[in-house]
Design a protein around this motif. Structure first.
Motif, PDB file in Angstrom:
ATOM      1  N   LEU A 161       1.613   6.993  -6.584  1.00 17.15           N
ATOM      2  CA  LEU A 161       0.605   8.023  -6.850  1.00 17.15           C
ATOM      3  C   LEU A 161       1.205   9.422  -6.676  1.00 17.15           C
ATOM      4  O   LEU A 161       1.058  10.285  -7.550  1.00 17.15           O
ATOM      5  CB  LEU A 161      -0.589   7.832  -5.900  1.00 17.15           C
ATOM      6  N   VAL A 162       1.882   9.624  -5.553  1.00 19.61           N
ATOM      7  CA  VAL A 162       2.441  10.954  -5.266  1.00 19.61           C
ATOM      8  C   VAL A 162       3.476  11.319  -6.329  1.00 19.61           C
ATOM      9  O   VAL A 162       3.501  12.449  -6.826  1.00 19.61           O
ATOM     10  CB  VAL A 162       3.074  10.976  -3.848  1.00 19.61           C
ATOM     11  N   THR A 163       4.315  10.336  -6.685  1.00 21.53           N
ATOM     12  CA  THR A 163       5.370  10.618  -7.673  1.00 21.53           C
ATOM     13  C   THR A 163       4.788  10.824  -9.063  1.00 21.53           C
ATOM     14  O   THR A 163       5.268  11.667  -9.830  1.00 21.53           O
ATOM     15  CB  THR A 163       6.400   9.465  -7.677  1.00 21.53           C
TER      16      THR A 163
ATOM     17  N   LEU B 171       0.841  -1.205   0.000  1.00 27.51           N
ATOM     18  CA  LEU B 171       0.000   0.000   0.000  1.00 27.51           C
ATOM     19  C   LEU B 171       0.875   1.254   0.000  1.00 27.51           C
ATOM     20  O   LEU B 171       0.586   2.237  -0.699  1.00 27.51           O
ATOM     21  CB  LEU B 171      -0.906  -0.015   1.236  1.00 27.51           C
ATOM     22  N   TYR B 172       1.949   1.204   0.764  1.00 22.84           N
ATOM     23  CA  TYR B 172       2.883   2.333   0.805  1.00 22.84           C
ATOM     24  C   TYR B 172       3.502   2.549  -0.580  1.00 22.84           C
ATOM     25  O   TYR B 172       3.608   3.681  -1.056  1.00 22.84           O
ATOM     26  CB  TYR B 172       3.974   2.070   1.852  1.00 22.84           C
TER      27      TYR B 172
ATOM     28  N   LEU C 271      12.775  15.855  -3.365  1.00 23.21           N
ATOM     29  CA  LEU C 271      11.480  15.385  -3.881  1.00 23.21           C
ATOM     30  C   LEU C 271      11.177  13.991  -3.357  1.00 23.21           C
ATOM     31  O   LEU C 271      10.050  13.675  -2.959  1.00 23.21           O
ATOM     32  CB  LEU C 271      11.520  15.381  -5.414  1.00 23.21           C
ATOM     33  N   PHE C 272      12.224  13.138  -3.329  1.00 25.51           N
ATOM     34  CA  PHE C 272      12.032  11.763  -2.862  1.00 25.51           C
ATOM     35  C   PHE C 272      11.567  11.749  -1.409  1.00 25.51           C
ATOM     36  O   PHE C 272      10.604  11.052  -1.058  1.00 25.51           O
ATOM     37  CB  PHE C 272      13.337  10.984  -3.015  1.00 25.51           C
TER      38      PHE C 272
ATOM     39  N   ILE D 125       4.769  11.944   2.246  1.00 23.33           N
ATOM     40  CA  ILE D 125       3.344  12.059   1.852  1.00 23.33           C
ATOM     41  C   ILE D 125       2.750  10.670   1.627  1.00 23.33           C
ATOM     42  O   ILE D 125       1.624  10.378   2.054  1.00 23.33           O
ATOM     43  CB  ILE D 125       3.193  12.922   0.566  1.00 23.33           C
ATOM     44  N   ALA D 126       3.544   9.780   0.990  1.00 28.05           N
ATOM     45  CA  ALA D 126       3.056   8.414   0.726  1.00 28.05           C
ATOM     46  C   ALA D 126       2.780   7.684   2.036  1.00 28.05           C
ATOM     47  O   ALA D 126       1.790   6.942   2.148  1.00 28.05           O
ATOM     48  CB  ALA D 126       4.071   7.645  -0.108  1.00 28.05           C
TER      49      ALA D 126
ATOM     50  N   PRO E 293       8.106  16.445 -11.961  1.00 26.83           N
ATOM     51  CA  PRO E 293       8.987  15.807 -12.955  1.00 26.83           C
ATOM     52  C   PRO E 293       8.242  14.810 -13.850  1.00 26.83           C
ATOM     53  O   PRO E 293       8.453  14.778 -15.062  1.00 26.83           O
ATOM     54  CB  PRO E 293      10.031  15.084 -12.097  1.00 26.83           C
TER      55      PRO E 293
ATOM     56  N   SER F 136       3.727  14.297  -9.217  1.00 25.17           N
ATOM     57  CA  SER F 136       4.774  15.311  -8.997  1.00 25.17           C
ATOM     58  C   SER F 136       5.188  15.936 -10.324  1.00 25.17           C
ATOM     59  O   SER F 136       5.003  15.351 -11.400  1.00 25.17           O
ATOM     60  CB  SER F 136       5.997  14.677  -8.336  1.00 25.17           C
TER      61      SER F 136
ATOM     62  N   ARG G 143      10.155  14.147   0.313  1.00 29.83           N
ATOM     63  CA  ARG G 143       8.807  14.725   0.417  1.00 29.83           C
ATOM     64  C   ARG G 143       7.753  13.687  -0.004  1.00 29.83           C
ATOM     65  O   ARG G 143       6.781  13.446   0.706  1.00 29.83           O
ATOM     66  CB  ARG G 143       8.706  15.956  -0.481  1.00 29.83           C
ATOM     67  N   ASN G 144       8.006  13.043  -1.153  1.00 31.89           N
ATOM     68  CA  ASN G 144       7.044  12.042  -1.645  1.00 31.89           C
ATOM     69  C   ASN G 144       6.937  10.853  -0.698  1.00 31.89           C
ATOM     70  O   ASN G 144       5.857  10.295  -0.502  1.00 31.89           O
ATOM     71  CB  ASN G 144       7.449  11.556  -3.036  1.00 31.89           C
TER      72      ASN G 144
ATOM     73  N   ILE H  64      12.238  10.092 -11.147  1.00 35.75           N
ATOM     74  CA  ILE H  64      13.072  10.370  -9.964  1.00 35.75           C
ATOM     75  C   ILE H  64      14.363   9.532 -10.020  1.00 35.75           C
ATOM     76  O   ILE H  64      14.960   9.237  -8.992  1.00 35.75           O
ATOM     77  CB  ILE H  64      12.294  10.097  -8.651  1.00 35.75           C
TER      78      ILE H  64
ATOM     79  N   LEU I  70      14.312   2.595  -1.412  1.00 32.63           N
ATOM     80  CA  LEU I  70      12.942   2.243  -1.773  1.00 32.63           C
ATOM     81  C   LEU I  70      12.883   1.096  -2.785  1.00 32.63           C
ATOM     82  O   LEU I  70      12.436  -0.005  -2.457  1.00 32.63           O
ATOM     83  CB  LEU I  70      12.200   3.472  -2.330  1.00 32.63           C
TER      84      LEU I  70
ATOM     85  N   ILE J 244      -0.458   8.929   3.396  1.00 34.87           N
ATOM     86  CA  ILE J 244      -1.592   8.372   2.626  1.00 34.87           C
ATOM     87  C   ILE J 244      -1.825   6.909   3.009  1.00 34.87           C
ATOM     88  O   ILE J 244      -2.952   6.483   3.273  1.00 34.87           O
ATOM     89  CB  ILE J 244      -1.333   8.495   1.103  1.00 34.87           C
ATOM     90  N   ALA J 245      -0.718   6.135   3.058  1.00 37.15           N
ATOM     91  CA  ALA J 245      -0.847   4.699   3.369  1.00 37.15           C
ATOM     92  C   ALA J 245      -1.438   4.505   4.767  1.00 37.15           C
ATOM     93  O   ALA J 245      -2.313   3.648   4.975  1.00 37.15           O
ATOM     94  CB  ALA J 245       0.504   4.013   3.251  1.00 37.15           C
TER      95      ALA J 245
ATOM     96  N   PRO K 119      19.045   7.645  -3.084  1.00 33.83           N
ATOM     97  CA  PRO K 119      18.136   7.083  -2.065  1.00 33.83           C
ATOM     98  C   PRO K 119      16.887   6.451  -2.672  1.00 33.83           C
ATOM     99  O   PRO K 119      16.300   5.565  -2.046  1.00 33.83           O
ATOM    100  CB  PRO K 119      17.774   8.303  -1.206  1.00 33.83           C
ATOM    101  N   VAL K 120      16.474   6.884  -3.859  1.00 32.24           N
ATOM    102  CA  VAL K 120      15.273   6.280  -4.469  1.00 32.24           C
ATOM    103  C   VAL K 120      15.520   4.794  -4.694  1.00 32.24           C
ATOM    104  O   VAL K 120      14.703   3.937  -4.334  1.00 32.24           O
ATOM    105  CB  VAL K 120      14.947   6.967  -5.820  1.00 32.24           C
TER     106      VAL K 120
ATOM    107  N   SER L  29       1.044   4.156  -2.824  1.00 35.28           N
ATOM    108  CA  SER L  29       0.874   5.566  -2.456  1.00 35.28           C
ATOM    109  C   SER L  29       2.044   6.386  -2.978  1.00 35.28           C
ATOM    110  O   SER L  29       1.865   7.499  -3.488  1.00 35.28           O
ATOM    111  CB  SER L  29       0.785   5.719  -0.933  1.00 35.28           C
ATOM    112  N   PHE L  30       3.239   5.823  -2.855  1.00 34.35           N
ATOM    113  CA  PHE L  30       4.432   6.524  -3.356  1.00 34.35           C
ATOM    114  C   PHE L  30       4.333   6.704  -4.875  1.00 34.35           C
ATOM    115  O   PHE L  30       4.680   7.761  -5.407  1.00 34.35           O
ATOM    116  CB  PHE L  30       5.694   5.740  -2.986  1.00 34.35           C
TER     117      PHE L  30
END
Lengths: 415, 224
Positions: free
Chosen positions: A22-24, A15-16, B3-4, B10-11, A29, A27, B6-7, A195, A294, B14-15, A289-290, A19-20
Motif C-alpha cells: 500500500l505504502v509503495t 499483513l506487513y 524510499l525502501f 511506515i508499513a 515512483p 509512493s 521509509r516505506n 522500487i 523483503l 500500519i501493520a 535491500p528491496v 501494508s508495504f
C-alpha cells in the motif's frame, strides 16, 4: 503449541507485506509510472526492436501469437520477429513456415535443446535491434503493448521491462482462478518495479536492452527458469527492471490441475533453486535491500507459510468434520441444520478471522486495481469467486510438490 | 533515508496499528460477551429470587407461579448455550467464565429445587434431567454426544427440564448436590426423575431412561 500461535507470525508477515504494498503503491515512483504512457514515444522516433518467439510443440497457438505480433501498432521497418522451432514433434514447424516469407519474420528450425537455447539463437539473429523481447508461443499481445514497453524504457537506467500478463479467454474453472491470480500479479509487478524489486522477467513479452544481454551473456538452463535467472543476473549486476503497466499480454493458462501443478512446480522449484543455491548472495544483499531484505525472504516465507497454514486449516477442518460426523448419528440429521435465531453473541470473530478478512479484502482490492489500471478486459468478480474457493486448496499442492522436488533433488519436467 | 527504508517503517507502523486495533476489537467483543452473560445472569438471579419469594408468599396456592418457572427454565437453557460458546471462545480456564459458570450452576440448582417443590405442591410430574459432564480432556469421551442428544431432546420437547453441571466445577453447592445424589466420576451421568444412569450409547438408549410417555407429554398433571 496451539495452531493460532503457529498462524500468528505468518498472518502478521502477510499483513506487513500488504501494508508495504500500500505504502509503495502510493509512493511517488509508482504514481509516476502510472502516469507514464505510450504517447511518450512518438511513432516516428521508435527504436529498432526484435521479438523472439521460441516454440516447442505449440502448433495450436503459435499462429495466433505471430498474428498478434504482426498486428502491433509499431512501424513495420523497426520491428522484426524471429520464430524458432526448438525441435517440435508436432506441426509447429509447418505453422511457422507459413510465415517464413513475411518480410518482418525470420523462421528458424533447430534440434530440441531447451527454451534457453532457442532464445540465445534468437538473440544472435537480432543484431540490429536496440531492444530484444521474447514472447512465449502460447501468448498474444495487445496492439499497443510494444509502444507501452518502449515508452517505459525512456526511464533512465532501466535495462529490462516486463509487461502486464493476464489469462487469454479463461474458460475452465482453473483458468478463471488464474485470471484473478494474474490480476493480482499485475499490481504486484507494478508496485515492486517502482522500487526495483522484480526477480523475474516472464517469458510473455519481457524486453531487454540488447547491450545488456551482450554484457551479461546468454540465457542458461537455470533449473527451467531462465527468465528468473536472467532477472536475478540483472539484479546482481546492479541493473534495474521496470514494468509497463498497460502493456497487455494474454497467455493460455493451463487447463487442467496436473498441467497447472506441473507449471507451478517448475516455477517454484526454479525460484527455490535459484534463490537458495545459484543466487544466494541476493538474500540479505545491501546492494538491493528491496530484494534482499523483503521480496526474496518473503517469497520463501510465503512457501513455508502457505504449506503450514494449509495443514493447520486441513487439520482443523478434519477435526470439525469428525466431530460433526460423530454427532451426526446421535440425533436426526435435520437437527444439525436447524436454524437458530441470529445473535451477535455467536459471531465467530477472532483475531485470526479479522486479520484474514483484512488480508482477503486487500487482495481483492489489489486484483481490481491490477485489472483496471492495466485496462485488462474480462470480468473479475466471477473469477474472483473461483479464486476464493480454489486457490487455498490447489496452491499448497504445487508448494508441497516443489519442496519435495528440491529436497530430493528431483529433476523438474517442463510439461 | 531511502524510499525502501521509509516505506518499510511506515508499513510496520500500519501493520502494528491494524493488528493492535483488531486485538482490541476482539478483546472488546469478548468483554461484551462476558457483560452480556453477566447481565442475563443478574436478571435470572432476580427472577429466581422473585419466583422463590412468590412461592413463599403463595404457600396456599403456589401453582400460580408455575408459568414463570417454565419461562425461567427456558432462559436458563439459552444462558447455558451462550456460556458454552463463551467457554469455547475464551477457554475453560478463563476466570470470568469460571465465575459465570459457578453462578449459572447455582441458578440451575435453585431452579431445580423450586421446580421440585412446585411439582410436589401442584401435583405435576415434570420430566427433569440432571446431567453431569466433564470437559477436561480425556475424562469423558461421550460427553459431547450426550450433550448433543440432550440439546436435541430439549429442542424437540421444550417442556423437558435439563440441568447441565460441570462435574469438576469447584462450587460448594454443586459438590453437595453431587454428594447427595451419589454421582461418581463415571461420566456422562444422568439423573432422570430421580433415576440414576451413566454412560452414553445412543439417543434411543437415553430415551429408554425416561418414564414411559414422558417425551410425548412431559408435564402430566395428576390429581391429588
Amino acid at each position: 503449541m496451539g495452531s493460532d500461535a503457529l498462524t500468528y507470525p505468518f498472518i502478521f508477515i502477510a499483513l506487513y507485506f500488504e501494508s508495504f504494498m500500500l505504502v509503495t503503491f502510493l509512493s511517488s515512483p509508482a504514481r509516476a509510472r502510472r502516469e507514464c504512457g505510450a504517447t511518450v514515444v512518438p511513432l516516428e522516433s521508435t527504436p529498432q526492436v526484435a521479438v523472439i518467439v521460441p516454440c516447442w510443440n505449440e502448433e495450436a497457438t503459435v499462429a495466433g501469437t505471430v498474428e498478434s505480433l504482426l498486428a502491433l501498432d509499431y512501424p513495420v521497418d523497426r520491428l522484426s520477429l524471429i520464430l524458432i522451432n526448438d525441435g517440435s514433434t508436432d506441426g509447429t514447424g509447418a505453422v511457422i513456415d507459413r510465415f517464413a516469407l513475411h518480410p518482418q519474420i525470420t523462421a528458424l528450425h533447430k534440434e530440441n535443446g531447451g527454451k534457453y537455447t532457442a532464445m540465445n539463437i534468437g538473440v544472435d539473429y537480432a543484431k540490429d535491434a536496440e531492444f530484444i523481447g521474447f514472447l512465449d508461443a502460447d501468448s498474444f499481445v495487445a496492439p499497443d503493448s510494444l509502444r507501452e514497453i518502449v515508452a517505459s524504457f525512456a526511464e533512465p537506467g532501466l535495462s529490462a521491462v516486463t509487461a502486464s500478463m493476464s489469462i487469454h479467454e479463461p474458460q475452465t474453472i482453473l483458468q478463471r482462478m488464474q485470471y484473478a491470480e494474474y490480476s493480482l500479479a499485475i499490481t504486484l509487478r507494478h508496485v515492486f518495479a517502482s522500487i526495483n524489486g522484480l526477480y523475474v522477467t516472464p517469458g510473455p513479452f519481457s524486453f531487454y536492452r540488447r547491450s545488456v544481454l551482450r554484457e551479461l551473456g546468454p540465457f542458461k538452463h537455470a533449473h527451467l527458469a531462465e527468465d528468473m535467472e536472467m532477472a536475478m543476473r540483472l539484479q546482481r549486476a546492479g541493473h534495474s527492471i521496470g514494468n509497463a503497466l498497460r502493456a497487455r499480454v494474454y497467455t493460455k493458462g493451463p487447463t487442467t490441475l496436473p498441467k497447472l501443478v506441473k507449471q507451478r512446480t517448475r516455477w517454484t522449484t526454479g525460484f527455490l533453486r535459484n534463490v537458495l543455491f545459484d543466487y544466494r548472495d541476493l538474500l540479505w544483499s545491501r546492494q538491493n535491500p528491496v530484494l534482499g531484505f523483503l521480496i526474496l525472504p518473503l517469497g520463501l516465507v510465503a512457501i513455508v507459510g502457505g504449506i503450514l497454514i494449509f495443514f493447520i486449516a486441513l487439520t482443523e477442518f478434519a477435526q470439525r468434520l469428525l466431530h460433526m460426523l460423530s454427532l451426526a448419528g446421535v440425533a436426526p440429521l435435520s437437527y444439525a441444520f436447524t436454524l437458530h435465531p441470529f445473535s451477535w453473541f455467536y459471531l465467530p470473530i477472532t483475531t485470526v478471522v479479522l486479520i484474514g478478512f483484512v488480508l482477503t479484502l486487500s487482495t481483492f482490492i489489489w486484483m481490481s486495481l491490477g485489472k483496471n489500471l492495466s485496462k485488462t478486459p474480462g470480468r473479475l468478480l466471477p473469477n474472483l469467486l473461483v479464486y476464493i474457493m480454489l486457490y487455498g486448496i490447489v496452491a499448497p499442492v504445487w508448494l508441497i510438490n516443489s519442496i519435495s522436488h528440491v529436497a530430493r533433488g528431483t529433476r523438474t519436467a517442463w510439461r | 533515508m531511502s524510499l525502501f527504508t521509509r516505506n518499510a517503517i511506515i508499513a510496520l507502523v500500519i501493520a502494528l496499528g491494524i493488528t493492535g486495533t483488531i486485538i482490541y476489537a476482539v478483546s472488546y467483543l469478548n468483554r461484551a460477551r462476558i457483560a452480556e452473560l453477566s447481565t442475563i445472569e443478574d436478571q435470572l438471579s432476580i427472577d429466581t429470587l422473585s419466583l422463590d419469594t412468590q412461592f413463599s408468599l403463595l404457600e396456599a396456592a403456589p401453582c400460580e407461579s408455575s408459568a414463570t418457572s417454565t419461562t425461567l427454565t427456558s432462559e436458563l437453557s439459552d444462558l447455558g448455550n451462550r456460556l458454552s460458546y463463551a467457554e469455547d471462545q475464551l477457554g475453560s480456564d478463563n476466570q470470568q467464565v469460571i465465575r459465570l459458570k459457578e453462578q449459572y450452576s447455582l441458578l440451575e440448582i435453585r431452579d431445580y429445587l423450586i421446580n421440585k417443590q412446585l411439582a410436589a405442591a401442584c401435583g405435576t410430574k415434570p420430566v427433569t434431567v440432571l446431567y453431569f459432564y466433564s470437559n477436561k480432556k480425556g475424562t469423558c469421551a461421550d460427553c459431547d454426544k450426550a450433550g448433543y442428544a440432550l440439546s436435541y431432546l430439549h429442542t424437540t420437547y421444550p417442556a423437558l427440564r435439563v440441568y447441565s453441571f460441570d462435574y469438576n466445577l469447584d462450587l460448594g453447592a454443586l459438590k453437595t448436590l453431587i454428594a447427595l445424589l451419589k454421582i461418581d466420576n463415571d461420566l456422562p451421568a444422568f439423573v432422570i426423575n430421580g433415576k440414576h444412569s451413566s454412560g452414553f450409547t445412543s439417543l434411543a438408549d437415553l430415551e429408554k431412561q425416561f418414564p414411559k410417555g414422558a417425551l410425548a407429554t412431559t408435564t402430566t398433571p395428576t390429581k391429588k
